[in-house]
Design a protein around this motif. Structure first.
Motif, mmCIF file in Angstrom:
data_model
loop_
_atom_site.group_PDB
_atom_site.id
_atom_site.type_symbol
_atom_site.label_atom_id
_atom_site.label_comp_id
_atom_site.label_asym_id
_atom_site.label_seq_id
_atom_site.Cartn_x
_atom_site.Cartn_y
_atom_site.Cartn_z
ATOM 1 N N ARG A 242 0.881 -54.530 21.330
ATOM 2 C CA ARG A 242 1.760 -53.472 21.839
ATOM 3 C C ARG A 242 0.995 -52.209 22.227
ATOM 4 O O ARG A 242 1.603 -51.188 22.544
ATOM 5 C CB ARG A 242 2.845 -53.150 20.808
ATOM 6 C CG ARG A 242 3.779 -54.320 20.531
ATOM 7 C CD ARG A 242 4.875 -53.932 19.549
ATOM 8 N NE ARG A 242 5.714 -55.054 19.206
ATOM 9 C CZ ARG A 242 6.769 -55.459 19.905
ATOM 10 N NH1 ARG A 242 7.100 -54.796 21.003
ATOM 11 N NH2 ARG A 242 7.488 -56.489 19.530
ATOM 12 N N SER A 243 -0.321 -52.278 22.177
ATOM 13 C CA SER A 243 -1.143 -51.157 22.619
ATOM 14 C C SER A 243 -1.615 -51.409 24.043
ATOM 15 O O SER A 243 -1.641 -52.548 24.517
ATOM 16 C CB SER A 243 -2.343 -50.968 21.693
ATOM 17 O OG SER A 243 -1.932 -50.636 20.383
ATOM 18 N N VAL A 244 -2.015 -50.340 24.730
ATOM 19 C CA VAL A 244 -2.463 -50.438 26.112
ATOM 20 C C VAL A 244 -3.692 -49.547 26.298
ATOM 21 O O VAL A 244 -3.711 -48.399 25.840
ATOM 22 C CB VAL A 244 -1.363 -49.990 27.104
ATOM 23 C CG1 VAL A 244 -1.867 -50.083 28.548
ATOM 24 C CG2 VAL A 244 -0.095 -50.837 26.933
ATOM 25 N N LYS A 245 -4.709 -50.089 26.965
ATOM 26 C CA LYS A 245 -5.889 -49.295 27.325
ATOM 27 C C LYS A 245 -5.770 -48.885 28.789
ATOM 28 O O LYS A 245 -5.407 -49.693 29.646
ATOM 29 C CB LYS A 245 -7.162 -50.096 27.110
ATOM 30 C CG LYS A 245 -8.443 -49.331 27.452
ATOM 31 C CD LYS A 245 -9.664 -50.221 27.454
ATOM 32 C CE LYS A 245 -10.063 -50.652 26.073
ATOM 33 N NZ LYS A 245 -11.356 -51.397 26.088
ATOM 34 N N VAL A 246 -6.095 -47.623 29.054
ATOM 35 C CA VAL A 246 -6.024 -47.078 30.411
ATOM 36 C C VAL A 246 -7.438 -46.783 30.889
ATOM 37 O O VAL A 246 -8.156 -46.001 30.271
ATOM 38 C CB VAL A 246 -5.192 -45.773 30.444
ATOM 39 C CG1 VAL A 246 -5.170 -45.191 31.863
ATOM 40 C CG2 VAL A 246 -3.783 -46.030 29.928
ATOM 41 N N MET A 247 -7.837 -47.423 31.994
ATOM 42 C CA MET A 247 -9.166 -47.185 32.559
ATOM 43 C C MET A 247 -9.032 -46.708 34.000
ATOM 44 O O MET A 247 -8.337 -47.332 34.808
ATOM 45 C CB MET A 247 -10.037 -48.442 32.490
ATOM 46 C CG MET A 247 -10.378 -48.872 31.068
ATOM 47 S SD MET A 247 -11.631 -50.192 30.968
ATOM 48 C CE MET A 247 -13.127 -49.285 31.357
ATOM 49 N N VAL A 248 -9.699 -45.615 34.324
ATOM 50 C CA VAL A 248 -9.735 -45.076 35.678
ATOM 51 C C VAL A 248 -10.925 -44.130 35.765
ATOM 52 O O VAL A 248 -11.309 -43.505 34.770
ATOM 53 C CB VAL A 248 -8.420 -44.344 36.037
ATOM 54 C CG1 VAL A 248 -8.200 -43.121 35.156
ATOM 55 C CG2 VAL A 248 -8.370 -43.951 37.509
ATOM 56 N N ALA A 249 -11.529 -44.054 36.945
ATOM 57 C CA ALA A 249 -12.603 -43.089 37.169
ATOM 58 C C ALA A 249 -12.015 -41.852 37.842
ATOM 59 O O ALA A 249 -11.244 -41.958 38.793
ATOM 60 C CB ALA A 249 -13.703 -43.698 38.029
ATOM 61 N N VAL A 250 -12.374 -40.692 37.316
ATOM 62 C CA VAL A 250 -11.827 -39.410 37.752
ATOM 63 C C VAL A 250 -12.969 -38.553 38.292
ATOM 64 O O VAL A 250 -14.095 -38.636 37.776
ATOM 65 C CB VAL A 250 -11.130 -38.707 36.552
ATOM 66 C CG1 VAL A 250 -10.626 -37.336 36.944
ATOM 67 C CG2 VAL A 250 -9.994 -39.575 36.028
ATOM 68 N N PRO A 251 -12.709 -37.758 39.323
ATOM 69 C CA PRO A 251 -13.765 -36.832 39.774
ATOM 70 C C PRO A 251 -14.376 -36.079 38.592
ATOM 71 O O PRO A 251 -13.661 -35.535 37.748
ATOM 72 C CB PRO A 251 -13.011 -35.893 40.727
ATOM 73 C CG PRO A 251 -11.937 -36.758 41.305
ATOM 74 C CD PRO A 251 -11.505 -37.644 40.170
ATOM 75 N N SER A 252 -15.695 -36.060 38.527
ATOM 76 C CA SER A 252 -16.394 -35.558 37.343
ATOM 77 C C SER A 252 -16.001 -34.140 36.969
ATOM 78 O O SER A 252 -15.910 -33.800 35.776
ATOM 79 C CB SER A 252 -17.901 -35.646 37.568
ATOM 80 O OG SER A 252 -18.278 -36.996 37.818
ATOM 81 N N LEU A 253 -15.736 -33.300 37.958
ATOM 82 C CA LEU A 253 -15.365 -31.913 37.675
ATOM 83 C C LEU A 253 -14.012 -31.802 36.973
ATOM 84 O O LEU A 253 -13.728 -30.801 36.311
ATOM 85 C CB LEU A 253 -15.337 -31.095 38.971
ATOM 86 C CG LEU A 253 -16.693 -30.876 39.663
ATOM 87 C CD1 LEU A 253 -16.497 -30.158 40.994
ATOM 88 C CD2 LEU A 253 -17.638 -30.086 38.756
ATOM 89 N N ALA A 254 -13.181 -32.841 37.094
ATOM 90 C CA ALA A 254 -11.836 -32.797 36.517
ATOM 91 C C ALA A 254 -11.676 -33.678 35.290
ATOM 92 O O ALA A 254 -10.606 -33.703 34.679
ATOM 93 C CB ALA A 254 -10.808 -33.211 37.573
ATOM 94 N N VAL A 255 -12.732 -34.403 34.893
ATOM 95 C CA VAL A 255 -12.561 -35.431 33.874
ATOM 96 C C VAL A 255 -12.174 -34.843 32.512
ATOM 97 O O VAL A 255 -11.319 -35.406 31.808
ATOM 98 C CB VAL A 255 -13.828 -36.318 33.769
ATOM 99 C CG1 VAL A 255 -15.000 -35.554 33.187
ATOM 100 C CG2 VAL A 255 -13.540 -37.567 32.964
ATOM 101 N N ASP A 256 -12.745 -33.722 32.119
ATOM 102 C CA ASP A 256 -12.417 -33.150 30.812
ATOM 103 C C ASP A 256 -10.947 -32.722 30.749
ATOM 104 O O ASP A 256 -10.258 -32.974 29.748
ATOM 105 C CB ASP A 256 -13.319 -31.954 30.506
ATOM 106 C CG ASP A 256 -14.756 -32.363 30.222
ATOM 107 O OD1 ASP A 256 -14.973 -33.546 29.888
ATOM 108 O OD2 ASP A 256 -15.649 -31.515 30.332
ATOM 109 N N LYS A 257 -10.487 -32.099 31.803
ATOM 110 C CA LYS A 257 -9.087 -31.662 31.830
ATOM 111 C C LYS A 257 -8.153 -32.861 31.837
ATOM 112 O O LYS A 257 -7.130 -32.875 31.141
ATOM 113 C CB LYS A 257 -8.822 -30.785 33.050
ATOM 114 C CG LYS A 257 -7.420 -30.178 33.061
ATOM 115 C CD LYS A 257 -7.247 -29.170 34.190
ATOM 116 C CE LYS A 257 -5.849 -28.559 34.144
ATOM 117 N NZ LYS A 257 -5.652 -27.584 35.252
ATOM 118 N N TYR A 258 -8.522 -33.891 32.598
ATOM 119 C CA TYR A 258 -7.693 -35.113 32.629
ATOM 120 C C TYR A 258 -7.582 -35.724 31.236
ATOM 121 O O TYR A 258 -6.479 -36.068 30.783
ATOM 122 C CB TYR A 258 -8.302 -36.110 33.615
ATOM 123 C CG TYR A 258 -7.750 -37.517 33.474
ATOM 124 C CD1 TYR A 258 -6.496 -37.840 33.966
ATOM 125 C CD2 TYR A 258 -8.482 -38.510 32.835
ATOM 126 C CE1 TYR A 258 -5.979 -39.135 33.825
ATOM 127 C CE2 TYR A 258 -7.988 -39.795 32.693
ATOM 128 C CZ TYR A 258 -6.730 -40.100 33.184
ATOM 129 O OH TYR A 258 -6.232 -41.372 33.037
#
Length: 445
Positions: A421-437
């Motif tokens: 019942r758990s889910v892993k989320v994988m996506v690549a985000v622009p590096s400048l925004a990754v911490d905020k994401y």
């Protein structure tokens, strides 16, 4: 495909043909199969625990897997063919002459099972675990590539690439299940005894099958939007940082409860997919700080096997999918709350019925190249968490990690080992925004 700086050494690369004679003919692909945006390779990466048995015979295991591939290609013989455009340009077809799939055996001295518990350091870090990258599926390349890589700690990585023109996620995993059962040695009967039996019948999703009652309307998944922010320049692969966040069951329930708390009756039955995808979409959009008037879309595949009338037969392994599309402005998505986003996603799902599918089939048949999603403002989300990839056992146990070969700007929902019942989320985000994401994605609602 030799030694590279990645530390992956290809030992053998060979064509594997069906173990028994198969039909020699041309098979027409459906209008849905032939869409331009499906002309890529679905690439799975399954990671298996180190084998604990003393004196494990890797050669024997590799031999079993390779032999099982040959046997599985008998009922699924189009995966041993080659995809090409039909001479009249109407759609694609498969030339079936038993040409074969590619099987690769490799070793990797710089990867262990623990390396796959987190996101890769960069988009293509795991690329060599499926060393044959098929960029153009119409160039005569094989539609199926399998690579078994032995890792430094005795673990195994199985990379599998399927031409999306021939099968969708459901169909590809049905093939993997048969392939795995054969490799594991569970031979309770002939190959055809395994369920479900593969069904071709691509004519069921052709315009002629939907001639009555179909209309032609504009679908938002194919409409173009104004680019207010040079959208695609943000997604240079060299400037993306892969991310991996696991949502346990309690966290998913928390998201759903936060939506139900808005007292919107129509959202009391919100699904895990709707709640999680709404949260991901809002976190992504907020972190990237789009102009308020930028139109944003969330695109996701919807299985239509039981949404068309009559339902498609069990075992149909072609592309039985259309794109769901939720659309709004950056301002509304980020300011109106998770319930608003979840409602857009639910509405996008509910729009897909028999007539909706007819419209899509007719549109892609008549308009061809113009029926392609515009990438501007788009986040594409793919749900692998319900396919059953975590149960694919080749006789060496179930995979402990499931993921894509490359973690790029497409968001993938994945199963979690021993936590159904758990889910892993994988996506690549622009590096400048990754911490905020990541801060937004992991924040308590």
């Amino acid at each position: 495909m030799g030694t590279s700086a990645s530390g992956v050494q290809v030992k053998v690369a060979a064509l594997v043909t069906p173990s028994d004679p198969t039909h020699t003919h041309l098979l027409k692909l459906s209008s849905i199969d032939s869409q331009l945006f499906l002309r890529f390779t679905i690439e799975y990466l399954l990671i298996y625990q180190p084998l604990q048995l003393n004196g494990v015979d890797r050669e024997a295991i590799t031999g079993r897997v390779k032999a099982a591939l040959a046997r599985a290609l008998v009922p699924y013989y189009p995966l041993a063919g080659r995809v090409r455009a039909r001479p009249d340009g109407s759609c694609l077809e498969v030339v079936c002459r038993g040409q074969g799939a590619v099987f690769i055996e490799a070793t990797a001295d710089n990867f262990t099972v623990s390396d796959f518990e987190k996101a890769p350091r960069y988009v293509t870090e795991w690329r060599r675990l499926l060393a044959l990258e098929v960029v153009d599926v119409l160039s005569g390349a094989p539609p199926l590539v399998v690579q078994l890589t032995w890792l430094a700690d005795g673990a195994a990585a199985l990379g599998v690439g399927f031409s999306h023109c021939i099968c969708d996620g459901v169909g590809s995993v049905e093939f993997l299940n048969l392939f795995a059962k054969l490799a594991a040695g569970r031979r309770s009967g002939a190959t055809v005894a395994f369920k479900p039996k593969p069904v071709w019948q691509r004519n069921l999703l052709d315009p002629m099958s939907f001639k009555q009652g179909a209309t032609l309307t504009q679908h938002t998944e194919f409409s173009r939007v104004t680019d207010c922010c040079k959208f695609m320049t943000r997604f240079d692969p060299d400037q993306l940082t892969p991310t991996s966040v696991t949502f346990e069951e309690w966290r998913l329930n928390e998201l759903k409860n936060s939506i139900a708390a808005t007292n919107q009756l129509r959202l009391l039955s919100v699904t895990t997919f709707e709640a999680l995808s709404a949260h991901i979409w809002r976190s992504w959009a907020t972190a990237l700080n789009f102009p308020p008037n930028q139109t944003l879309k969330l695109l996701f595949s919807i299985n239509i096997r039981h949404r068309v009338k009559p339902s498609l037969p069990t075992g149909y392994y072609g592309n039985a999918i259309v794109l769901g599309c939720a659309q709004t402005t950056a301002r509304d998505l980020t300011e109106k709350g998770i319930a608003y986003a979840a409602e857009l996603i639910k509405e996008a799902k509910n729009r897909v019925d028999d007539n909706y599918v007819k419209e899509v089939v007719n549109s892609v048949s008549l308009n061809g190249a113009s029926s392609v999603p515009d990438p501007v403002g788009v986040l594409i989300l793919s749900q692998w968490s319900k396919l059953g990839l975590e149960r694919v056992d080749f006789g060496i146990g179930r995979p402990v990690q499931v993921g894509p070969v490359c973690t790029d700007r497409y968001c993938i929902l994945l199963p979690v080992h021993d936590h159904s019942r758990s889910v892993k989320v994988m996506v690549a985000v622009p590096s400048l925004a990754v911490d905020k994401y990541l801060d937004l994605l992991t924040a308590v609602q």
